[in-house]
Design a protein around this motif. Structure first.
Motif, PDB file in Angstrom:
ATOM      1  N   GLY A  57      15.095   0.003   4.350  1.00 30.31           N
ATOM      2  CA  GLY A  57      15.729   1.274   4.049  1.00 30.31           C
ATOM      3  C   GLY A  57      15.308   1.824   2.703  1.00 30.31           C
ATOM      4  O   GLY A  57      15.101   3.038   2.542  1.00 30.31           O
ATOM      5  N   LEU A  58      15.139   0.942   1.730  1.00 27.99           N
ATOM      6  CA  LEU A  58      14.728   1.362   0.388  1.00 27.99           C
ATOM      7  C   LEU A  58      13.298   1.888   0.397  1.00 27.99           C
ATOM      8  O   LEU A  58      13.000   2.944  -0.175  1.00 27.99           O
ATOM      9  CB  LEU A  58      14.860   0.192  -0.580  1.00 27.99           C
ATOM     10  N   VAL A  59      12.406   1.162   1.049  1.00 26.41           N
ATOM     11  CA  VAL A  59      10.990   1.526   1.059  1.00 26.41           C
ATOM     12  C   VAL A  59      10.730   2.765   1.903  1.00 26.41           C
ATOM     13  O   VAL A  59       9.731   3.461   1.716  1.00 26.41           O
ATOM     14  CB  VAL A  59      10.143   0.330   1.548  1.00 26.41           C
ATOM     15  N   SER A  60      11.644   3.080   2.824  1.00 27.72           N
ATOM     16  CA  SER A  60      11.464   4.265   3.664  1.00 27.72           C
ATOM     17  C   SER A  60      11.727   5.567   2.911  1.00 27.72           C
ATOM     18  O   SER A  60      11.456   6.644   3.419  1.00 27.72           O
ATOM     19  CB  SER A  60      12.389   4.184   4.881  1.00 27.72           C
ATOM     20  N   GLN A  61      12.257   5.467   1.701  1.00 29.16           N
ATOM     21  CA  GLN A  61      12.548   6.657   0.901  1.00 29.16           C
ATOM     22  C   GLN A  61      11.273   7.123   0.198  1.00 29.16           C
ATOM     23  O   GLN A  61      10.734   6.412  -0.641  1.00 29.16           O
ATOM     24  CB  GLN A  61      13.651   6.348  -0.111  1.00 29.16           C
ATOM     25  N   ARG A  62      10.824   8.336   0.543  1.00 30.71           N
ATOM     26  CA  ARG A  62       9.529   8.826   0.060  1.00 30.71           C
ATOM     27  C   ARG A  62       9.610  10.247  -0.485  1.00 30.71           C
ATOM     28  O   ARG A  62       8.587  10.927  -0.616  1.00 30.71           O
ATOM     29  CB  ARG A  62       8.512   8.786   1.204  1.00 30.71           C
ATOM     30  N   GLY A  63      10.802  10.729  -0.771  1.00 30.56           N
ATOM     31  CA  GLY A  63      10.974  12.108  -1.198  1.00 30.56           C
ATOM     32  C   GLY A  63      10.772  12.323  -2.688  1.00 30.56           C
ATOM     33  O   GLY A  63      10.450  11.401  -3.441  1.00 30.56           O
ATOM     34  N   VAL A  64      11.017  13.560  -3.120  1.00 34.01           N
ATOM     35  CA  VAL A  64      10.767  13.947  -4.499  1.00 34.01           C
ATOM     36  C   VAL A  64      11.696  13.224  -5.470  1.00 34.01           C
ATOM     37  O   VAL A  64      11.284  12.885  -6.591  1.00 34.01           O
ATOM     38  CB  VAL A  64      10.900  15.478  -4.655  1.00 34.01           C
ATOM     39  N   PHE A  65      12.931  12.948  -5.066  1.00 29.40           N
ATOM     40  CA  PHE A  65      13.860  12.255  -5.968  1.00 29.40           C
ATOM     41  C   PHE A  65      13.438  10.797  -6.176  1.00 29.40           C
ATOM     42  O   PHE A  65      13.581  10.254  -7.278  1.00 29.40           O
ATOM     43  CB  PHE A  65      15.289  12.324  -5.427  1.00 29.40           C
ATOM     44  N   THR A  66      12.929  10.172  -5.128  1.00 25.49           N
ATOM     45  CA  THR A  66      12.418   8.810  -5.273  1.00 25.49           C
ATOM     46  C   THR A  66      11.189   8.805  -6.168  1.00 25.49           C
ATOM     47  O   THR A  66      11.010   7.901  -7.004  1.00 25.49           O
ATOM     48  CB  THR A  66      12.076   8.217  -3.892  1.00 25.49           C
TER      49      THR A  66
ATOM     50  N   ALA B  30       1.651   4.076 -13.505  1.00 28.25           N
ATOM     51  CA  ALA B  30       0.531   3.856 -12.583  1.00 28.25           C
ATOM     52  C   ALA B  30       0.887   2.810 -11.531  1.00 28.25           C
ATOM     53  O   ALA B  30       0.591   2.984 -10.339  1.00 28.25           O
ATOM     54  CB  ALA B  30      -0.707   3.414 -13.367  1.00 28.25           C
ATOM     55  N   ALA B  31       1.539   1.733 -11.954  1.00 25.70           N
ATOM     56  CA  ALA B  31       1.943   0.688 -11.009  1.00 25.70           C
ATOM     57  C   ALA B  31       2.985   1.221 -10.029  1.00 25.70           C
ATOM     58  O   ALA B  31       2.896   0.988  -8.815  1.00 25.70           O
ATOM     59  CB  ALA B  31       2.490  -0.517 -11.774  1.00 25.70           C
ATOM     60  N   ASN B  32       3.974   1.951 -10.545  1.00 27.31           N
ATOM     61  CA  ASN B  32       5.022   2.486  -9.664  1.00 27.31           C
ATOM     62  C   ASN B  32       4.493   3.570  -8.736  1.00 27.31           C
ATOM     63  O   ASN B  32       4.927   3.667  -7.580  1.00 27.31           O
ATOM     64  CB  ASN B  32       6.171   3.035 -10.504  1.00 27.31           C
ATOM     65  N   LEU B  33       3.570   4.386  -9.214  1.00 23.99           N
ATOM     66  CA  LEU B  33       2.976   5.413  -8.355  1.00 23.99           C
ATOM     67  C   LEU B  33       2.202   4.762  -7.216  1.00 23.99           C
ATOM     68  O   LEU B  33       2.258   5.229  -6.069  1.00 23.99           O
ATOM     69  CB  LEU B  33       2.050   6.322  -9.172  1.00 23.99           C
ATOM     70  N   THR B  34       1.506   3.678  -7.513  1.00 25.99           N
ATOM     71  CA  THR B  34       0.787   2.946  -6.472  1.00 25.99           C
ATOM     72  C   THR B  34       1.761   2.425  -5.424  1.00 25.99           C
ATOM     73  O   THR B  34       1.531   2.555  -4.216  1.00 25.99           O
ATOM     74  CB  THR B  34       0.004   1.776  -7.090  1.00 25.99           C
ATOM     75  N   GLY B  35       2.876   1.838  -5.883  1.00 26.82           N
ATOM     76  CA  GLY B  35       3.888   1.348  -4.950  1.00 26.82           C
ATOM     77  C   GLY B  35       4.499   2.465  -4.132  1.00 26.82           C
ATOM     78  O   GLY B  35       4.769   2.291  -2.934  1.00 26.82           O
ATOM     79  N   PHE B  36       4.705   3.613  -4.768  1.00 27.00           N
ATOM     80  CA  PHE B  36       5.272   4.758  -4.050  1.00 27.00           C
ATOM     81  C   PHE B  36       4.308   5.250  -2.969  1.00 27.00           C
ATOM     82  O   PHE B  36       4.717   5.509  -1.826  1.00 27.00           O
ATOM     83  CB  PHE B  36       5.572   5.884  -5.039  1.00 27.00           C
ATOM     84  N   LEU B  37       3.029   5.397  -3.297  1.00 29.52           N
ATOM     85  CA  LEU B  37       2.043   5.892  -2.337  1.00 29.52           C
ATOM     86  C   LEU B  37       1.820   4.909  -1.191  1.00 29.52           C
ATOM     87  O   LEU B  37       1.540   5.320  -0.056  1.00 29.52           O
ATOM     88  CB  LEU B  37       0.717   6.180  -3.053  1.00 29.52           C
ATOM     89  N   MET B  38       1.959   3.621  -1.470  1.00 27.74           N
ATOM     90  CA  MET B  38       1.778   2.615  -0.421  1.00 27.74           C
ATOM     91  C   MET B  38       2.815   2.768   0.690  1.00 27.74           C
ATOM     92  O   MET B  38       2.580   2.362   1.835  1.00 27.74           O
ATOM     93  CB  MET B  38       1.872   1.213  -1.027  1.00 27.74           C
ATOM     94  N   ARG B  39       3.947   3.366   0.376  1.00 26.32           N
ATOM     95  CA  ARG B  39       4.997   3.555   1.377  1.00 26.32           C
ATOM     96  C   ARG B  39       4.548   4.452   2.528  1.00 26.32           C
ATOM     97  O   ARG B  39       5.094   4.385   3.623  1.00 26.32           O
ATOM     98  CB  ARG B  39       6.238   4.163   0.718  1.00 26.32           C
ATOM     99  N   PHE B  40       3.546   5.308   2.264  1.00 27.41           N
ATOM    100  CA  PHE B  40       3.068   6.231   3.291  1.00 27.41           C
ATOM    101  C   PHE B  40       2.023   5.589   4.208  1.00 27.41           C
ATOM    102  O   PHE B  40       1.684   6.149   5.246  1.00 27.41           O
ATOM    103  CB  PHE B  40       2.456   7.470   2.633  1.00 27.41           C
ATOM    104  N   PHE B  41       1.496   4.416   3.823  1.00 29.01           N
ATOM    105  CA  PHE B  41       0.374   3.838   4.567  1.00 29.01           C
ATOM    106  C   PHE B  41       0.642   2.444   5.133  1.00 29.01           C
ATOM    107  O   PHE B  41      -0.147   1.951   5.922  1.00 29.01           O
ATOM    108  CB  PHE B  41      -0.868   3.764   3.657  1.00 29.01           C
ATOM    109  N   ILE B  42       1.741   1.822   4.702  1.00 31.35           N
ATOM    110  CA  ILE B  42       2.001   0.453   5.124  1.00 31.35           C
ATOM    111  C   ILE B  42       3.237   0.395   6.014  1.00 31.35           C
ATOM    112  O   ILE B  42       4.271   0.988   5.695  1.00 31.35           O
ATOM    113  CB  ILE B  42       2.187  -0.474   3.901  1.00 31.35           C
TER     114      ILE B  42
END
Length: 275
Positions: free
Chosen positions: A118-127, A207-219
């Protein structure tokens, strides 16, 4: 050479106390997330809860530091922009090629999987704002700008960096983020020690957090949590090549960073690298 302890804050024990204050803030303000979730949505409520639970304790710690040391500000100057690409690349590669395989070895209880999905599924602007802006700024101000900066005035660079990184991992309250916080914290702490600029630590964290955020769209998080480490990389040789290649890339980045730090030291008489 260790700096004078005059008006230095915090010590190791005080650093653990600061971490305790942050954890207490998270526990005290966690009901805010549950309350606001009903009215403004999960992502917005999590952002507000984070700003309260970390922001207010951070402000308290800042006031304590200000009273004890008369320090009113943080060093955010960027004297050498050439190091920015190297710290970004190193942070991303550490996260993907070193931290990822290590955390994959830690079992995830079934009770925690649903919450994590549920946490990783959050991909919006606030996250995005929470992960890439709020967390890097607030957490780096505390763990590098206050804790590490104060420890460096009392102890050796190695001890100071390890203690601050350990506490940075512990404050995340789970073993997976502990590993991430500890390893990325060591790299960020070393860069802070060599530059004394908080901006570089914030960039590394972002940079590390942005990478983790972007990975949510591909994994596919559900399948990846149920797969073994070897399944994720198909073969053992692939895993070895990923880790070895990552270590090589990070080593190259560190090599060039050290050269840039030496140039900066020669120009400005900066502190000597004894790590």
């Amino acid at each position: 050479m260790i700096e004078s302890t005059t008006k230095s804050y915090p010590s190791v024990s005080q650093s653990f106390g600061i971490t305790g204050i942050l954890i207490l803030g998270v526990l005290l303000f966690s009901p805010v997330d549950l309350l606001l979730n009903k009215f403004i949505g999960k992502e917005a409520s999590m952002l507000i809860c984070y700003l309260l639970s970390i922001g207010i304790p951070s402000w308290i710690v800042y006031l304590i530091r200000k009273r004890k040391t008369d320090a009113h500000s943080f060093n955010l100057t960027v004297k050498n922009k050439r190091i920015i690409p190297f710290i970004i690349i190193a942070a991303i590669v550490l996260l993907m090629g070193v931290v990822g395989p290590i955390t994959s070895l830690i079992p995830i209880p079934e009770s925690f999987k649903k919450a994590l999905i549920g946490l990783v599924s959050q991909r919006g602007v606030f996250t995005f704002m929470l992960m890439v802006i709020a967390a890097p700024v607030l957490e780096e101000f505390i763990f590098r700008g206050i804790i590490l900066d104060g420890l460096l005035k009392r102890y050796s660079p190695t001890k100071s960096i390890l203690v601050s990184s350990l506490l940075f991992g512990l404050v995340h309250l789970n073993p997976w983020q502990f590993v991430t916080g500890f390893i990325i914290g060591i790299f960020s702490g070393w860069v802070y020690y060599r530059t004394r600029s908080l901006s570089f630590s914030i960039i590394i964290h972002a940079a590390a957090n942005l990478t983790g955020f972007l990975m949510r769209f591909f994994i596919d998080v559900d399948s990846s949590m149920n797969a073994s480490l070897l399944d994720m990389y198909s073969r053992l040789i692939n895993l070895i090549l990923v880790i070895a290649g990552s270590v090589l890339i990070v080593s190259v980045c560190v090599y060039f960073l050290r050269k840039e730090f030496e140039r900066l030291k020669d120009r400005n008489g900066c502190i000597e690298d004894t790590i």
